[in-house]
Design an enzyme around this catalytic site. Structure first.
Site, mmCIF file in Angstrom:
data_model
loop_
_atom_site.group_PDB
_atom_site.id
_atom_site.type_symbol
_atom_site.label_atom_id
_atom_site.label_comp_id
_atom_site.label_asym_id
_atom_site.label_seq_id
_atom_site.Cartn_x
_atom_site.Cartn_y
_atom_site.Cartn_z
ATOM 1 N N CYS A 65 0.873 -1.182 0.000
ATOM 2 C CA CYS A 65 0.000 0.000 0.000
ATOM 3 C C CYS A 65 0.906 1.227 0.000
ATOM 4 O O CYS A 65 2.078 1.126 -0.407
ATOM 5 C CB CYS A 65 -1.006 -0.037 1.150
ATOM 6 N N HIS A 98 12.093 -15.458 13.664
ATOM 7 C CA HIS A 98 11.628 -15.446 15.058
ATOM 8 C C HIS A 98 10.105 -15.537 15.182
ATOM 9 O O HIS A 98 9.604 -16.130 16.134
ATOM 10 C CB HIS A 98 12.086 -14.166 15.766
#
Ligand SMILES: O=C(CO)[C@H](O)[C@H](O)COP(=O)(O)O
Length: 150
Positions: A65, A98
């Site tokens: 966007c 992670h």
């Protein structure tokens, strides 16, 4: 890799070069639009990209966007999606390693095509860590998704 991609009107100008890059790298792409600069609300396209990831039609999603912010907010409202704005190299791979991020959001008004391509390359080549602490934390995110659905 199979990639679901989408943009709103503000992200559309960057999407063309990203598509070209992904194709050159040999990825399979599902493009949910937009296909021009006519105004379109980013939550609409973001939901489609996220659904393709949840349905295993794509392994990862990329949303573009203006800033990446709206797309990441929308994507993170979809249970099972972990999305992040990635505008630096470390975040682009560490968010997968992670946090098992499955949708990357980028802002066409923030970064250019060279940086976007490098960020995408790092995001797509990263894999989720096998370390117990990261698995435990992502499991907690799943639990939050489940409790929020009740
Ligand atoms: O970046 C965005 C959301 O975070 C949108 O792309 C942006 O808000 C669109 O703005 P406009 O409708 O004025 O083009």
């Amino acid at each position: 890799m199979k990639i679901a991609i989408g943009s709103d009107h503000a992200g559309f100008p960057l999407k063309g070069s990203v598509l070209e890059f992904l194709r050159k790298e040999g990825h399979e792409i599902i493009d949910f639009g937009s296909h021009n600069t006519d105004p379109v609300d980013f939550p609409v396209i973001t939901k489609q990209v996220c659904q393709a990831v949840l349905d295993n039609e794509a392994e990862r999603g990329i949303m573009i966007c203006g800033t990446g912010v709206g797309a990441s907010i929308a994507a993170n409202k979809v249970p099972g999606i972990r999305a992040s704005v990635c505008h630096d190299i470390y975040t682009a791979h560490q968010c997968v390693e992670h946090d098992d991020v499955n949708v990357m959001a980028i802002g066409a008004q923030i970064i250019g095509h060279t940086v976007a391509n490098e960020l995408i390359e790092r995001f797509l080549s990263a894999t989720f860590s096998t370390s117990e602490e990261f698995r435990r934390r992502v499991e907690m995110l799943h639990e939050m998704d489940n409790s929020n659905q009740k």
